[in-house]
Design an enzyme around this catalytic site. Structure first.
Site, PDB file in Angstrom:
ATOM      1  N   TYR A  12      39.110  -3.028  10.254  1.00 23.61           N
ATOM      2  CA  TYR A  12      38.116  -2.448   9.353  1.00 23.61           C
ATOM      3  C   TYR A  12      37.697  -1.056   9.826  1.00 23.61           C
ATOM      4  O   TYR A  12      37.357  -0.854  10.997  1.00 23.61           O
ATOM      5  CB  TYR A  12      36.870  -3.337   9.258  1.00 23.61           C
ATOM      6  N   GLY A  46      33.378  -0.398   3.640  1.00 21.79           N
ATOM      7  CA  GLY A  46      32.578  -1.202   2.729  1.00 21.79           C
ATOM      8  C   GLY A  46      33.437  -2.111   1.886  1.00 21.79           C
ATOM      9  O   GLY A  46      34.332  -2.800   2.392  1.00 21.79           O
ATOM     10  N   ASN A  66      27.609   4.301  12.143  1.00 20.51           N
ATOM     11  CA  ASN A  66      27.331   2.914  11.795  1.00 20.51           C
ATOM     12  C   ASN A  66      26.458   2.284  12.875  1.00 20.51           C
ATOM     13  O   ASN A  66      26.943   1.636  13.797  1.00 20.51           O
ATOM     14  CB  ASN A  66      28.666   2.170  11.663  1.00 20.51           C
ATOM     15  N   ARG A  98     -18.702  -5.422  17.744  1.00 19.54           N
ATOM     16  CA  ARG A  98     -18.596  -6.677  18.479  1.00 19.54           C
ATOM     17  C   ARG A  98     -17.182  -7.261  18.448  1.00 19.54           C
ATOM     18  O   ARG A  98     -16.710  -7.853  19.429  1.00 19.54           O
ATOM     19  CB  ARG A  98     -19.592  -7.686  17.882  1.00 19.54           C
TER      20      ARG A  98
END
Length: 543
Positions: free
Chosen positions: A68, A75, A210, A311
């Site tokens: 890839y 994508g 990426n 407080r």
């Protein structure tokens, strides 16, 4: 800004990155150190890991295995395999089509933070990036050659693709650069400091773009700045208690030992230290033996309890402190992670595809941080109301105006901190508006490949903005508290709060009549941001 010579760069302290030990504090030092910033280098023991992943990359390309983003499209185009001969050109096109960021260019400290974080993540050695590419990125940082990154355009998965493409463009000599205070071509900026652009090999462009480094840059700086705000809020609470002649017993350790959240206990302890550890005051003691009326009723001269904004302050600020603890841990993990895709499993000899670029932890941390920070603004805005409002400020003047004789021309003419309270209220509202969780707005994008995304970059930018707004609210409140101390008499202050008062007065004189105060706000804001205010008060604690 002046350019740095090679001798200047060598003379600096060094920060060696190894992909495992970078901290938020390291990032801040590299991003904001200016002349004192460390020279960032690549640790020697990282090179071996990096070279092994490069070797594995070569083997799988040579074997014709589709990888890839190396020998496939990106994508949803991952089904389109290409020849290994096209791998380098594919990286060039990746940078080109992602260079579509819009919006304002990020601040230079964010850009520097992004660059050092990206280099550190790649230095882990599982992204198949050559050491010389990471070293070039670091030399750009060391010579103040920066990528002008537009803030908008990331969905936070696959990381910060669009913003990080500008860093990839910088190191390859494409696009624009910031150098010596001006924008110029990247090629010219690199040449000016004696650096040659990189020619990226397979996977290297994808590894640069990426990842989660842009969102993490915003996050690291926001965490650092929010920690200064936590102290400033404790300081503001101590001063508020003093100028309103409140009850320091609200901060007694016993109370917080019964509900021992770490941040709450720390905040209460800090406030008590800043108050000078006074004896607890019971407003009813002086009247405890007095007889009630026949009706069994009387009005006490002083309230037994202060209002919630005083407080309960440790319970509000403590949430911020505890959020900072776990959020910093998450971001420390993120900036020391391999967060691109694919990853090269050197031991197994395989390439693994995953989703480490997903910014979910950064997004959740930043959505939580901005909520905790904005809540502190709301707290301080409420304290400010008590201080400026004559109905609640225990004898101080309306809106903290100077005291004038009744027959003075100035009587009735001045409005003191009325405008400042309006401004603080507006800033607080804007900070609270930004607490809408960005991570709830995941979008399906990129042809339904990125069908669940983190929106973490937007969350981190929102956190940055919230911190800036709250710092301004805090500055306004501190200016009002200094004025209140003048009116009440500075003898009510302790050593630490007097040190803070003196520092504020060094940049903002007492209000003797209405005048513009925007410059005063900016100067006190700078004291908070730089840590000078905290350092002054802490120094007095040890005296």
């Amino acid at each position: 800004m002046h350019g740095s010579t090679a001798a200047d760069v060598r003379a600096k302290a060094e920060l060696a990155i190894d992909g495992h030990t970078l901290t938020v504090s390291d990032v801040v030092a590299a991003a904001r150190g200016k002349d004192d910033a460390p020279r960032v280098t690549l640790a020697e023991d990282t090179v071996r890991r990096m070279l092994k992943s490069i070797e594995l990359k070569g083997q799988v390309i040579e074997a014709g295995i589709p990888v890839y983003g190396v020998t496939s499209g990106f994508g949803d185009s991952n089904t389109r395999q290409i020849s290994g001969k096209k791998a380098e050109d594919l990286q060039k096109n990746l940078i080109r089509f992602l260079s579509c960021g819009i919006g304002p260019v990020a601040a230079e400290d964010v850009i520097r933070a992004t660059m050092v974080i990206r280099a550190n993540c790649l230095a882990r050695g599982y992204s198949a990036v050559r050491p010389e590419v990471v070293e070039l990125l670091l030399e750009c940082l060391n010579h103040d050659v920066l990528a002008p990154i537009p803030e908008r355009g990331s969905v936070g998965a696959s990381g910060d693709l669009v913003p990080l493409s500008y860093i990839a463009a910088l190191v390859t000599g494409q696009g624009r650069a910031l150098h010596e205070g001006e924008e110029k071509s990247s090629a010219d900026a690199l040449a000016a400091v004696g650096l040659a652009p990189a020619v990226l090999e397979a996977k290297e462009g994808l590894a640069l773009v990426n990842g989660t480094s842009f969102m993490s840059g915003f996050a690291a700086l926001a965490l650092h700045d929010a920690a200064e705000l936590a102290f400033a809020a404790d300081l503001s609470t101590a001063l508020t208690s003093q100028v309103l002649q409140g009850n320091p017993g609200h901060f007694a350790p016993f109370v917080f030992d019964q509900k021992p959240h770490t941040g709450t206990r720390r905040s209460a302890h800090t406030i008590r230290d800043l108050l000078g550890n006074p004896e607890d005051r019971d407003p009813g003691v002086a009247q405890r033996d007095a007889s009630l009326s026949e009706a069994g009723f009387r009005e006490l001269e002083e309230p037994i309890q202060d209002r919630y904004s005083i407080r309960c302050a440790p319970h509000v600020i403590g949430v911020l402190r505890d959020t900072l603890d776990w959020a910093t841990n998450w971001v420390d993990i993120e900036i020391n992670s391999t967060n691109d895709n694919p990853l090269f499993d050197i031991d197994a000899g395989v390439v693994r595809n995953g989703g480490n670029f997903y910014g979910g932890h950064v997004g959740q941390a930043m959505d939580s941080l901005k909520t905790a920070v904005a809540s502190v603004a709301d707290l301080l805005d409420r304290q400010l109301e008590l201080v400026v409002d004559e109905k609640f400020n225990n004898g101080l003047t309306p809106n903290l105006i100077p005291r004038f004789e009744a027959d003075s021309w100035d009587a009735g003419m001045h409005h003191g901190f009325k405008g400042m309270q309006i401004a603080a209220s507006g800033l607080t509202a804007e900070a609270l508006k930004n607490t809408m969780p960005a991570t709830s707005f995941s979008r399906s994008t990129e042809a339904h490949n990125q069908d669940k995304v983190s929106m973490a970059t937007i969350a981190a930018r929102d956190a940055r903005t919230a911190v800036e707004l709250v710092r301004q609210v805090t500055a306004i409140h501190l200016l009002a508290l200094a004025q209140a101390a003048d009116l009440r008499g500075t003898e009510v202050l302790s050593g630490p709060t007097k040190a803070a008062y003196d520092l504020i007065r060094s940049v903002s004189p007492a209000l003797e009549g209405d005048r513009p105060l925007e410059g005063d706000i900016q100067r006190v804001t700078a004291l908070i941001a730089s840590g000078e205010l905290r350092e002054a008060a802490e120094a007095a604690l040890t005296d």
